[in-house]
Enzyme design. Structure first.
Site, PDB file in Angstrom:
ATOM      1  N   GLU A  90      -4.957   7.751  -2.868  1.00 22.62           N
ATOM      2  CA  GLU A  90      -5.748   6.458  -2.413  1.00 22.62           C
ATOM      3  C   GLU A  90      -5.951   5.379  -3.363  1.00 22.62           C
ATOM      4  O   GLU A  90      -5.932   4.231  -3.197  1.00 22.62           O
ATOM      5  CB  GLU A  90      -6.917   6.604  -1.288  1.00 22.62           C
ATOM      6  CG  GLU A  90      -6.613   7.086  -0.237  1.00 22.62           C
ATOM      7  CD  GLU A  90      -5.518   6.289   0.757  1.00 22.62           C
ATOM      8  OE1 GLU A  90      -5.876   5.046   0.720  1.00 22.62           O
ATOM      9  OE2 GLU A  90      -4.531   6.468   1.312  1.00 22.62           O
ATOM     10  N   HIS A 147       1.483   4.431  -2.810  1.00 22.78           N
ATOM     11  CA  HIS A 147       1.679   5.767  -2.637  1.00 22.78           C
ATOM     12  C   HIS A 147       3.168   6.365  -3.247  1.00 22.78           C
ATOM     13  O   HIS A 147       3.338   7.545  -3.761  1.00 22.78           O
ATOM     14  CB  HIS A 147       1.445   6.318  -1.019  1.00 22.78           C
ATOM     15  CG  HIS A 147       0.160   6.235  -0.856  1.00 22.78           C
ATOM     16  ND1 HIS A 147      -0.774   6.797  -1.203  1.00 22.78           N
ATOM     17  CD2 HIS A 147      -0.246   5.517   0.534  1.00 22.78           C
ATOM     18  CE1 HIS A 147      -1.904   6.815  -0.315  1.00 22.78           C
ATOM     19  NE2 HIS A 147      -1.546   5.914   0.524  1.00 22.78           N
ATOM     20  N   HIS A 176       0.955  -1.158   0.068  1.00 25.80           N
ATOM     21  CA  HIS A 176       0.036   0.016  -0.003  1.00 25.80           C
ATOM     22  C   HIS A 176       1.041   1.232  -0.017  1.00 25.80           C
ATOM     23  O   HIS A 176       0.778   2.156  -0.944  1.00 25.80           O
ATOM     24  CB  HIS A 176      -1.021  -0.101   1.222  1.00 25.80           C
ATOM     25  CG  HIS A 176      -1.818   1.211   1.466  1.00 25.80           C
ATOM     26  ND1 HIS A 176      -3.085   1.172   1.136  1.00 25.80           N
ATOM     27  CD2 HIS A 176      -1.634   2.361   1.845  1.00 25.80           C
ATOM     28  CE1 HIS A 176      -3.719   2.592   1.221  1.00 25.80           C
ATOM     29  NE2 HIS A 176      -2.673   3.196   1.662  1.00 25.80           N
ATOM     30  N   GLU A 177       1.612   1.448   0.952  1.00 27.41           N
ATOM     31  CA  GLU A 177       2.832   2.757   1.041  1.00 27.41           C
ATOM     32  C   GLU A 177       3.471   2.644  -0.448  1.00 27.41           C
ATOM     33  O   GLU A 177       3.883   3.845  -0.685  1.00 27.41           O
ATOM     34  CB  GLU A 177       3.322   2.720   2.481  1.00 27.41           C
ATOM     35  CG  GLU A 177       2.648   2.348   3.651  1.00 27.41           C
ATOM     36  CD  GLU A 177       1.602   3.841   3.628  1.00 27.41           C
ATOM     37  OE1 GLU A 177       1.662   4.873   3.254  1.00 27.41           O
ATOM     38  OE2 GLU A 177       0.454   3.576   4.462  1.00 27.41           O
TER      39      GLU A 177
HETATM   40 ZN   LIG Z   1      -2.932   5.154   2.070  1.00 26.68          ZN
END
Ligand SMILES: [Zn+2]
Length: 502
Positions: free
Chosen positions: A298, A273, A269-270
Protein backbone atom coordinates in the site's frame (compact mmCIF):
# COMPACT_ATOMS: atom_id res chain seq x y z
CA UNK A 1 22.61 -27.16 -2.87
CA UNK A 2 21.37 -28.24 0.54
CA UNK A 3 19.43 -31.51 0.14
CA UNK A 4 16.43 -30.32 2.14
CA UNK A 5 16.21 -27.16 0.09
CA UNK A 6 16.38 -29.22 -3.08
CA UNK A 7 13.42 -31.34 -1.98
CA UNK A 8 11.47 -28.26 -0.90
CA UNK A 9 12.08 -26.53 -4.24
CA UNK A 10 10.75 -29.53 -6.11
CA UNK A 11 7.48 -29.42 -4.21
CA UNK A 12 7.31 -25.64 -4.59
CA UNK A 13 7.48 -25.94 -8.36
CA UNK A 14 4.35 -28.04 -8.31
CA UNK A 15 2.76 -25.74 -5.73
CA UNK A 16 3.33 -22.80 -8.03
CA UNK A 17 1.75 -24.52 -11.02
CA UNK A 18 -1.44 -25.07 -9.03
CA UNK A 19 -1.31 -21.56 -7.63
CA UNK A 20 -0.86 -20.05 -11.08
CA UNK A 21 -3.95 -21.91 -12.31
CA UNK A 22 -5.92 -20.72 -9.27
CA UNK A 23 -4.88 -17.09 -9.85
CA UNK A 24 -5.98 -17.22 -13.48
CA UNK A 25 -9.36 -18.68 -12.50
CA UNK A 26 -9.82 -16.11 -9.74
CA UNK A 27 -8.99 -13.24 -12.08
CA UNK A 28 -11.45 -14.67 -14.56
CA UNK A 29 -14.13 -14.97 -11.86
CA UNK A 30 -13.83 -11.33 -10.91
CA UNK A 31 -13.72 -9.97 -14.44
CA UNK A 32 -15.46 -11.85 -17.22
CA UNK A 33 -16.92 -15.14 -15.94
CA UNK A 34 -20.70 -15.18 -16.60
CA UNK A 35 -22.94 -15.52 -13.52
CA UNK A 36 -24.11 -19.02 -14.40
CA UNK A 37 -20.55 -20.22 -14.89
CA UNK A 38 -19.36 -19.15 -11.46
CA UNK A 39 -20.48 -22.17 -9.50
CA UNK A 40 -18.49 -24.71 -11.53
CA UNK A 41 -15.49 -22.40 -11.63
CA UNK A 42 -15.74 -21.87 -7.87
CA UNK A 43 -15.57 -25.62 -7.35
CA UNK A 44 -12.47 -25.90 -9.51
CA UNK A 45 -10.81 -23.05 -7.65
CA UNK A 46 -11.52 -24.82 -4.35
CA UNK A 47 -10.15 -28.11 -5.74
CA UNK A 48 -6.87 -26.69 -7.03
CA UNK A 49 -6.36 -24.48 -3.96
CA UNK A 50 -6.77 -27.51 -1.78
CA UNK A 51 -4.32 -29.56 -3.88
CA UNK A 52 -1.77 -26.77 -3.41
CA UNK A 53 -2.55 -26.50 0.31
CA UNK A 54 -2.05 -30.24 0.81
CA UNK A 55 1.46 -30.04 -0.66
CA UNK A 56 2.54 -27.58 2.02
CA UNK A 57 0.76 -29.46 4.82
CA UNK A 58 2.43 -32.75 3.93
CA UNK A 59 4.36 -34.02 6.97
CA UNK A 60 7.50 -34.93 5.05
CA UNK A 61 7.53 -31.51 3.44
CA UNK A 62 7.08 -29.77 6.79
CA UNK A 63 9.92 -31.80 8.27
CA UNK A 64 12.15 -30.77 5.34
CA UNK A 65 11.37 -27.09 6.02
CA UNK A 66 12.22 -27.47 9.69
CA UNK A 67 15.47 -29.28 8.87
CA UNK A 68 16.41 -26.65 6.28
CA UNK A 69 15.67 -23.89 8.77
CA UNK A 70 17.97 -25.51 11.32
CA UNK A 71 20.81 -26.07 8.83
CA UNK A 72 20.57 -22.66 7.21
CA UNK A 73 23.68 -20.50 7.56
CA UNK A 74 25.43 -17.50 5.98
CA UNK A 75 26.65 -19.54 3.02
CA UNK A 76 23.07 -19.58 1.70
CA UNK A 77 22.01 -16.77 -0.60
CA UNK A 78 19.66 -14.10 0.79
CA UNK A 79 16.70 -15.27 -1.27
CA UNK A 80 16.79 -18.84 0.03
CA UNK A 81 17.31 -17.64 3.57
CA UNK A 82 14.31 -15.30 3.41
CA UNK A 83 12.18 -18.00 1.82
CA UNK A 84 12.98 -20.70 4.38
CA UNK A 85 12.65 -18.29 7.27
CA UNK A 86 9.15 -17.33 6.14
CA UNK A 87 8.08 -20.89 5.43
CA UNK A 88 9.22 -21.93 8.87
CA UNK A 89 7.49 -19.02 10.58
CA UNK A 90 4.28 -19.86 8.71
CA UNK A 91 4.48 -23.46 9.86
CA UNK A 92 5.14 -22.40 13.42
CA UNK A 93 2.11 -20.10 13.38
CA UNK A 94 -0.22 -22.89 12.38
CA UNK A 95 1.47 -25.64 14.38
CA UNK A 96 -1.14 -25.73 17.16
CA UNK A 97 -4.07 -25.57 14.77
CA UNK A 98 -5.49 -29.00 14.07
CA UNK A 99 -7.11 -29.82 10.69
CA UNK A 100 -10.50 -29.92 12.48
CA UNK A 101 -10.00 -26.41 13.82
CA UNK A 102 -8.84 -25.27 10.42
CA UNK A 103 -11.99 -26.60 8.83
CA UNK A 104 -14.13 -24.96 11.49
CA UNK A 105 -12.38 -21.62 10.98
CA UNK A 106 -12.96 -21.86 7.22
CA UNK A 107 -16.66 -22.52 7.83
CA UNK A 108 -16.83 -19.57 10.21
CA UNK A 109 -15.40 -17.15 7.67
CA UNK A 110 -17.47 -18.52 4.80
CA UNK A 111 -20.67 -18.16 6.80
CA UNK A 112 -19.56 -14.73 7.97
CA UNK A 113 -19.12 -13.63 4.36
CA UNK A 114 -22.56 -14.89 3.36
CA UNK A 115 -24.22 -13.30 6.41
CA UNK A 116 -22.36 -10.05 5.89
CA UNK A 117 -23.46 -9.85 2.22
CA UNK A 118 -27.10 -10.30 3.20
CA UNK A 119 -26.81 -7.97 6.18
CA UNK A 120 -25.22 -5.26 4.07
CA UNK A 121 -27.91 -5.59 1.42
CA UNK A 122 -30.57 -5.22 4.11
CA UNK A 123 -28.59 -2.55 6.00
CA UNK A 124 -29.11 -4.61 9.17
CA UNK A 125 -26.15 -5.33 11.46
CA UNK A 126 -28.26 -7.76 13.49
CA UNK A 127 -28.03 -10.27 10.64
CA UNK A 128 -24.22 -10.24 10.87
CA UNK A 129 -23.77 -9.94 14.63
CA UNK A 130 -23.61 -13.64 15.51
CA UNK A 131 -21.12 -14.34 12.73
CA UNK A 132 -18.93 -11.42 13.75
CA UNK A 133 -18.89 -12.77 17.31
CA UNK A 134 -17.70 -16.13 15.93
CA UNK A 135 -14.96 -14.44 13.90
CA UNK A 136 -13.80 -12.62 17.03
CA UNK A 137 -13.82 -15.90 18.92
CA UNK A 138 -11.72 -17.52 16.17
CA UNK A 139 -9.10 -14.76 16.23
CA UNK A 140 -8.89 -14.85 20.03
CA UNK A 141 -8.43 -18.61 19.91
CA UNK A 142 -5.66 -18.35 17.30
CA UNK A 143 -3.95 -15.70 19.42
CA UNK A 144 -4.15 -17.91 22.51
CA UNK A 145 -2.70 -20.90 20.63
CA UNK A 146 0.18 -18.87 19.24
CA UNK A 147 0.95 -17.44 22.67
CA UNK A 148 1.95 -20.98 23.71
CA UNK A 149 4.88 -20.85 21.26
CA UNK A 150 7.79 -18.90 22.80
CA UNK A 151 9.23 -17.77 19.42
CA UNK A 152 5.93 -16.10 18.53
CA UNK A 153 5.21 -14.44 21.87
CA UNK A 154 3.53 -11.02 21.65
CA UNK A 155 2.17 -8.56 24.23
CA UNK A 156 -1.54 -8.52 23.39
CA UNK A 157 -3.98 -10.84 21.53
CA UNK A 158 -4.47 -8.27 18.76
CA UNK A 159 -0.70 -8.19 18.12
CA UNK A 160 -0.87 -11.78 16.82
CA UNK A 161 -3.35 -10.70 14.16
CA UNK A 162 -1.38 -7.58 13.19
CA UNK A 163 1.65 -9.77 12.68
CA UNK A 164 -0.10 -11.66 9.87
CA UNK A 165 -0.41 -8.49 7.79
CA UNK A 166 2.61 -6.50 8.94
CA UNK A 167 5.29 -8.56 10.61
CA UNK A 168 6.41 -7.17 13.95
CA UNK A 169 3.69 -4.48 14.18
CA UNK A 170 2.09 -4.04 17.61
CA UNK A 171 -0.88 -2.25 19.13
CA UNK A 172 1.59 -0.20 21.19
CA UNK A 173 3.26 1.06 17.96
CA UNK A 174 -0.09 1.88 16.42
CA UNK A 175 -1.41 3.63 19.54
CA UNK A 176 1.57 5.92 19.36
CA UNK A 177 1.33 6.55 15.60
CA UNK A 178 -2.42 7.04 15.45
CA UNK A 179 -2.29 9.15 18.62
CA UNK A 180 0.11 11.52 16.85
CA UNK A 181 -2.16 11.57 13.79
CA UNK A 182 -5.20 12.54 15.84
CA UNK A 183 -3.29 15.23 17.65
CA UNK A 184 -2.42 17.04 14.44
CA UNK A 185 -5.15 16.06 11.99
CA UNK A 186 -8.19 16.85 14.16
CA UNK A 187 -7.38 20.57 14.59
CA UNK A 188 -6.19 20.80 10.97
CA UNK A 189 -9.51 19.42 9.71
CA UNK A 190 -11.36 22.00 11.82
CA UNK A 191 -9.29 24.77 10.23
CA UNK A 192 -9.97 23.43 6.73
CA UNK A 193 -13.69 23.31 7.42
CA UNK A 194 -13.66 26.82 8.83
CA UNK A 195 -11.73 28.22 5.85
CA UNK A 196 -13.63 30.34 3.35
CA UNK A 197 -11.74 28.90 0.39
CA UNK A 198 -14.21 27.68 -2.23
CA UNK A 199 -13.07 24.86 -4.48
CA UNK A 200 -15.15 24.18 -7.57
CA UNK A 201 -15.73 20.50 -8.26
CA UNK A 202 -18.67 20.68 -10.71
CA UNK A 203 -16.62 19.44 -13.67
CA UNK A 204 -15.60 16.22 -11.90
CA UNK A 205 -19.06 14.81 -12.66
CA UNK A 206 -19.26 15.86 -16.30
CA UNK A 207 -20.40 13.00 -18.53
CA UNK A 208 -17.72 10.85 -20.18
CA UNK A 209 -17.92 7.72 -22.31
CA UNK A 210 -16.24 4.43 -21.49
CA UNK A 211 -14.10 4.75 -24.64
CA UNK A 212 -12.80 8.13 -23.48
CA UNK A 213 -11.90 6.77 -20.05
CA UNK A 214 -10.21 3.74 -21.54
CA UNK A 215 -8.09 5.95 -23.77
CA UNK A 216 -7.07 8.02 -20.74
CA UNK A 217 -6.30 4.89 -18.69
CA UNK A 218 -3.86 3.54 -21.31
CA UNK A 219 -2.26 6.95 -21.75
CA UNK A 220 -1.62 7.09 -18.00
CA UNK A 221 -0.28 3.53 -17.86
CA UNK A 222 2.13 4.26 -20.70
CA UNK A 223 3.23 7.45 -18.97
CA UNK A 224 3.83 5.45 -15.78
CA UNK A 225 6.06 3.13 -17.86
CA UNK A 226 3.79 0.19 -17.12
CA UNK A 227 5.07 -2.50 -19.50
CA UNK A 228 1.99 -3.72 -21.34
CA UNK A 229 3.96 -6.59 -22.87
CA UNK A 230 4.17 -7.99 -19.34
CA UNK A 231 0.93 -6.62 -18.00
CA UNK A 232 -2.73 -6.22 -18.88
CA UNK A 233 -5.78 -4.27 -17.77
CA UNK A 234 -9.50 -4.96 -17.73
CA UNK A 235 -12.52 -4.00 -15.62
CA UNK A 236 -14.04 -5.35 -12.38
CA UNK A 237 -16.42 -4.01 -9.75
CA UNK A 238 -13.65 -3.42 -7.23
CA UNK A 239 -10.29 -2.60 -8.83
CA UNK A 240 -7.42 -4.92 -7.88
CA UNK A 241 -4.00 -6.15 -9.00
CA UNK A 242 -3.05 -9.76 -9.63
CA UNK A 243 0.56 -10.99 -9.72
CA UNK A 244 -0.11 -13.80 -12.13
CA UNK A 245 3.44 -14.86 -13.02
CA UNK A 246 6.93 -13.43 -13.44
CA UNK A 247 6.06 -11.63 -16.69
CA UNK A 248 2.34 -11.23 -16.17
CA UNK A 249 0.91 -8.66 -13.76
CA UNK A 250 -2.68 -7.62 -14.37
CA UNK A 251 -4.71 -4.74 -13.00
CA UNK A 252 -8.36 -3.77 -13.20
CA UNK A 253 -10.34 -0.55 -13.06
CA UNK A 254 -14.01 0.48 -13.38
CA UNK A 255 -15.71 3.13 -15.48
CA UNK A 256 -18.47 5.47 -14.23
CA UNK A 257 -19.92 7.87 -16.75
CA UNK A 258 -20.08 10.73 -14.23
CA UNK A 259 -16.82 10.25 -12.30
CA UNK A 260 -13.79 10.06 -14.60
CA UNK A 261 -11.39 10.67 -11.68
CA UNK A 262 -12.51 7.46 -9.99
CA UNK A 263 -11.19 5.29 -12.81
CA UNK A 264 -8.17 7.53 -13.35
CA UNK A 265 -6.97 7.18 -9.75
CA UNK A 266 -7.81 3.48 -9.61
CA UNK A 267 -5.48 3.04 -12.58
CA UNK A 268 -2.73 5.04 -10.89
CA UNK A 269 -3.18 3.16 -7.60
CA UNK A 270 -3.33 -0.34 -9.11
CA UNK A 271 -0.62 0.66 -11.59
CA UNK A 272 1.57 1.39 -8.56
CA UNK A 273 0.94 -2.08 -7.14
CA UNK A 274 1.71 -3.51 -10.58
CA UNK A 275 4.96 -1.58 -11.04
CA UNK A 276 6.13 -2.91 -7.66
CA UNK A 277 5.59 -6.49 -8.83
CA UNK A 278 6.90 -6.03 -12.36
CA UNK A 279 10.12 -4.43 -11.12
CA UNK A 280 10.89 -6.75 -8.23
CA UNK A 281 13.98 -8.94 -8.78
CA UNK A 282 13.32 -11.91 -11.08
CA UNK A 283 15.15 -14.07 -8.52
CA UNK A 284 12.11 -13.70 -6.24
CA UNK A 285 10.19 -16.01 -8.53
CA UNK A 286 13.03 -18.51 -8.83
CA UNK A 287 13.23 -18.64 -5.06
CA UNK A 288 9.44 -18.72 -4.46
CA UNK A 289 9.58 -15.41 -2.63
CA UNK A 290 6.41 -13.33 -2.52
CA UNK A 291 6.62 -11.73 0.87
CA UNK A 292 5.78 -8.10 0.38
CA UNK A 293 3.60 -7.06 3.29
CA UNK A 294 0.32 -5.22 2.89
CA UNK A 295 1.91 -2.10 4.37
CA UNK A 296 4.79 -2.21 1.89
CA UNK A 297 2.41 -2.74 -1.02
CA UNK A 298 0.00 0.00 0.00
CA UNK A 299 2.92 2.35 0.56
CA UNK A 300 3.81 2.00 -3.12
CA UNK A 301 0.29 2.17 -4.57
CA UNK A 302 -0.54 5.19 -2.42
CA UNK A 303 2.78 6.79 -3.26
CA UNK A 304 1.79 6.76 -6.95
CA UNK A 305 -1.84 7.61 -6.29
CA UNK A 306 -1.30 10.46 -3.81
CA UNK A 307 2.21 11.81 -3.46
CA UNK A 308 2.87 11.63 -7.19
CA UNK A 309 -0.65 11.38 -8.60
CA UNK A 310 -2.27 14.20 -6.65
CA UNK A 311 0.74 16.53 -6.85
CA UNK A 312 0.39 19.75 -8.81
CA UNK A 313 2.96 18.64 -11.41
CA UNK A 314 1.15 15.37 -12.09
CA UNK A 315 -2.25 17.08 -12.22
CA UNK A 316 -0.85 19.43 -14.88
CA UNK A 317 0.35 16.46 -16.95
CA UNK A 318 -2.96 14.64 -16.54
CA UNK A 319 -4.92 17.80 -17.36
CA UNK A 320 -3.34 17.78 -20.82
CA UNK A 321 -4.20 14.09 -21.27
CA UNK A 322 -7.79 14.73 -20.18
CA UNK A 323 -7.98 17.66 -22.61
CA UNK A 324 -7.01 15.26 -25.39
CA UNK A 325 -9.20 12.27 -24.46
CA UNK A 326 -12.26 13.97 -22.94
CA UNK A 327 -12.07 17.70 -23.75
CA UNK A 328 -15.57 18.44 -22.39
CA UNK A 329 -14.33 17.73 -18.84
CA UNK A 330 -11.81 20.57 -18.69
CA UNK A 331 -13.61 23.05 -20.91
CA UNK A 332 -13.50 26.38 -19.07
CA UNK A 333 -11.45 24.84 -16.25
CA UNK A 334 -7.96 26.06 -15.36
CA UNK A 335 -5.07 23.80 -14.36
CA UNK A 336 -5.17 25.29 -10.86
CA UNK A 337 -8.89 24.51 -10.54
CA UNK A 338 -8.24 20.97 -11.74
CA UNK A 339 -5.52 20.39 -9.14
CA UNK A 340 -7.62 21.82 -6.30
CA UNK A 341 -10.69 19.79 -7.25
CA UNK A 342 -8.63 16.58 -7.23
CA UNK A 343 -7.49 17.47 -3.69
CA UNK A 344 -10.68 18.76 -2.14
CA UNK A 345 -11.29 17.63 1.48
CA UNK A 346 -14.80 16.34 2.23
CA UNK A 347 -15.47 14.29 5.38
CA UNK A 348 -17.64 11.39 4.28
CA UNK A 349 -18.99 8.01 5.38
CA UNK A 350 -17.38 5.64 2.89
CA UNK A 351 -13.69 4.73 3.29
CA UNK A 352 -13.00 3.70 -0.30
CA UNK A 353 -14.38 6.98 -1.64
CA UNK A 354 -12.68 9.27 0.85
CA UNK A 355 -10.01 11.85 0.05
CA UNK A 356 -6.32 11.67 0.91
CA UNK A 357 -6.74 13.81 4.02
CA UNK A 358 -9.70 12.17 5.75
CA UNK A 359 -8.70 8.60 4.80
CA UNK A 360 -6.58 8.19 7.92
CA UNK A 361 -9.62 8.79 10.16
CA UNK A 362 -11.50 5.95 8.51
CA UNK A 363 -8.61 3.65 9.40
CA UNK A 364 -8.19 4.92 12.95
CA UNK A 365 -11.88 4.27 13.63
CA UNK A 366 -11.67 0.67 12.42
CA UNK A 367 -8.41 0.13 14.30
CA UNK A 368 -9.81 1.40 17.60
CA UNK A 369 -12.89 -0.80 17.31
CA UNK A 370 -11.14 -4.04 16.35
CA UNK A 371 -8.46 -3.57 19.00
CA UNK A 372 -11.21 -3.03 21.59
CA UNK A 373 -12.88 -6.30 20.53
CA UNK A 374 -9.72 -8.36 20.74
CA UNK A 375 -7.87 -6.81 23.66
CA UNK A 376 -10.70 -5.61 25.89
CA UNK A 377 -13.49 -8.03 25.03
CA UNK A 378 -15.85 -5.42 23.57
CA UNK A 379 -19.20 -7.11 22.86
CA UNK A 380 -19.68 -6.99 19.08
CA UNK A 381 -23.30 -5.90 19.67
CA UNK A 382 -21.81 -2.53 20.59
CA UNK A 383 -20.06 -2.08 17.24
CA UNK A 384 -22.75 -0.07 15.36
CA UNK A 385 -23.18 2.44 18.19
CA UNK A 386 -19.44 2.83 18.72
CA UNK A 387 -18.97 3.24 14.96
CA UNK A 388 -21.50 6.09 14.86
CA UNK A 389 -19.99 7.76 17.88
CA UNK A 390 -16.49 7.72 16.39
CA UNK A 391 -17.60 8.99 12.97
CA UNK A 392 -19.33 11.90 14.68
CA UNK A 393 -16.33 12.58 16.85
CA UNK A 394 -13.60 12.42 14.19
CA UNK A 395 -15.37 13.39 10.98
CA UNK A 396 -18.58 15.09 12.05
CA UNK A 397 -20.72 12.78 9.89
CA UNK A 398 -23.27 10.19 11.03
CA UNK A 399 -24.29 7.08 9.09
CA UNK A 400 -28.05 6.73 9.10
CA UNK A 401 -27.84 2.99 8.47
CA UNK A 402 -25.32 0.13 8.87
CA UNK A 403 -24.80 -0.31 5.13
CA UNK A 404 -22.96 3.01 4.98
CA UNK A 405 -21.68 2.40 8.51
CA UNK A 406 -20.04 -0.64 10.03
CA UNK A 407 -21.15 -3.05 7.27
CA UNK A 408 -19.45 -1.22 4.40
CA UNK A 409 -16.21 -3.28 4.29
CA UNK A 410 -15.90 -7.05 3.97
CA UNK A 411 -12.58 -7.32 5.91
CA UNK A 412 -14.12 -8.39 9.23
CA UNK A 413 -15.63 -11.50 7.67
CA UNK A 414 -12.05 -12.87 7.59
CA UNK A 415 -10.76 -11.46 10.85
CA UNK A 416 -8.93 -8.50 12.37
CA UNK A 417 -5.62 -6.74 11.79
CA UNK A 418 -5.83 -5.78 8.12
CA UNK A 419 -7.01 -2.14 8.22
CA UNK A 420 -3.99 -0.50 9.90
CA UNK A 421 -1.74 -1.54 6.99
CA UNK A 422 -3.49 0.98 4.72
CA UNK A 423 -2.46 3.84 7.00
CA UNK A 424 1.01 2.41 7.58
CA UNK A 425 1.52 2.61 3.82
CA UNK A 426 1.08 6.39 4.08
CA UNK A 427 3.65 6.61 6.88
CA UNK A 428 6.25 4.58 4.98
CA UNK A 429 5.84 6.41 1.69
CA UNK A 430 6.05 9.86 3.26
CA UNK A 431 9.34 8.75 4.84
CA UNK A 432 10.93 7.58 1.60
CA UNK A 433 9.42 10.48 -0.34
CA UNK A 434 11.53 12.79 1.86
CA UNK A 435 14.66 10.92 0.91
CA UNK A 436 13.69 10.82 -2.77
CA UNK A 437 13.20 14.60 -2.76
CA UNK A 438 16.87 15.04 -1.87
CA UNK A 439 18.06 12.78 -4.68
CA UNK A 440 15.58 13.36 -7.50
CA UNK A 441 14.00 16.55 -8.86
CA UNK A 442 10.52 15.09 -8.56
CA UNK A 443 8.58 17.81 -10.37
CA UNK A 444 11.04 17.75 -13.28
CA UNK A 445 10.82 13.94 -13.38
CA UNK A 446 7.02 14.10 -13.51
CA UNK A 447 7.12 16.63 -16.33
CA UNK A 448 9.72 14.71 -18.34
CA UNK A 449 7.15 12.69 -20.30
CA UNK A 450 7.26 9.49 -18.24
CA UNK A 451 7.81 8.32 -14.69
CA UNK A 452 10.99 6.46 -15.66
CA UNK A 453 13.26 8.40 -13.25
CA UNK A 454 10.86 7.99 -10.33
CA UNK A 455 10.49 4.27 -11.06
CA UNK A 456 14.26 3.81 -11.27
CA UNK A 457 14.71 5.33 -7.82
CA UNK A 458 11.88 3.20 -6.41
CA UNK A 459 13.41 0.11 -7.97
CA UNK A 460 16.79 0.71 -6.38
CA UNK A 461 15.66 1.76 -2.92
CA UNK A 462 12.12 0.55 -2.26
CA UNK A 463 11.41 -2.51 -4.41
CA UNK A 464 14.63 -4.45 -4.52
CA UNK A 465 14.75 -5.91 -1.04
CA UNK A 466 11.13 -5.70 0.11
CA UNK A 467 10.56 -9.47 -0.14
CA UNK A 468 13.71 -10.31 1.78
CA UNK A 469 13.34 -7.93 4.72
CA UNK A 470 10.86 -7.45 7.54
CA UNK A 471 9.05 -4.09 7.23
CA UNK A 472 11.15 -2.76 10.12
CA UNK A 473 14.45 -3.69 8.45
CA UNK A 474 13.19 -2.40 5.12
CA UNK A 475 12.08 1.09 6.16
CA UNK A 476 15.12 1.55 8.38
CA UNK A 477 17.47 0.67 5.54
CA UNK A 478 15.73 3.01 3.07
CA UNK A 479 15.42 6.00 5.37
CA UNK A 480 17.94 5.43 8.18
CA UNK A 481 15.07 5.92 10.63
CA UNK A 482 12.41 3.88 12.38
CA UNK A 483 8.74 4.15 11.50
CA UNK A 484 7.33 7.58 12.33
CA UNK A 485 4.15 9.50 11.47
CA UNK A 486 6.01 12.82 11.41
CA UNK A 487 6.84 12.86 7.70
CA UNK A 488 3.28 12.01 6.70
CA UNK A 489 1.77 14.63 9.01
CA UNK A 490 4.24 17.30 7.83
CA UNK A 491 3.43 16.46 4.22
CA UNK A 492 -0.35 16.67 4.81
CA UNK A 493 -0.07 19.89 6.78
CA UNK A 494 2.10 21.59 4.19
CA UNK A 495 -0.04 20.51 1.24
CA UNK A 496 -3.45 21.38 2.64
CA UNK A 497 -2.35 24.60 4.37
CA UNK A 498 -1.41 25.79 0.91
CA UNK A 499 -4.53 24.59 -0.88
CA UNK A 500 -6.90 26.04 1.72
CA UNK A 501 -4.88 29.25 2.36
CA UNK A 502 -4.75 28.50 6.10
ZN1 LIG B 1 -4.16 -1.08 -2.91
Amino acid sequence: MNQHLEAINKTMELFERYSHAVRIMQYDMETICPKEGMEAQGEDIAFFSNEAFKLLKDETFMAEVEAAYKEMDDSWNEFDRAFIRDMYRGQLKSSKITPEMNLEFARTTQKAFADWSRAKEAADFGMFQESLAKVAEKDCKVAALRSEIPELKRDTPYDYMLDDYEEGMTAADLDRIFGECKERLVPLLQRIQASDKKIRTDFLSRKVTEAQQKELAYKVLNYMNYDLNRGAMTTSEHPFTSEMAVDDVRITTHYYDDAFASSLYSVVHEGGHGLFELNAPRENWEHHLANKTMGQHESVSRFYENMIGRSEAFCDVVYDMVAECMPQVVEGVSKKEFYEAINTVTPSLIRTESDEFTYTFHIIIRYEIEKEIMNNGLDVAEVPALWKKKYEEYLGVTPDNDKVGCLQDMHWTEGFGYFPTYALGNMYNAMYYNRMKKEVDIDAAIKSGSLADINAWMCEHVWKKADRQTPKEWITEITGRELTSKDFLDYIEEKYTKIYNL
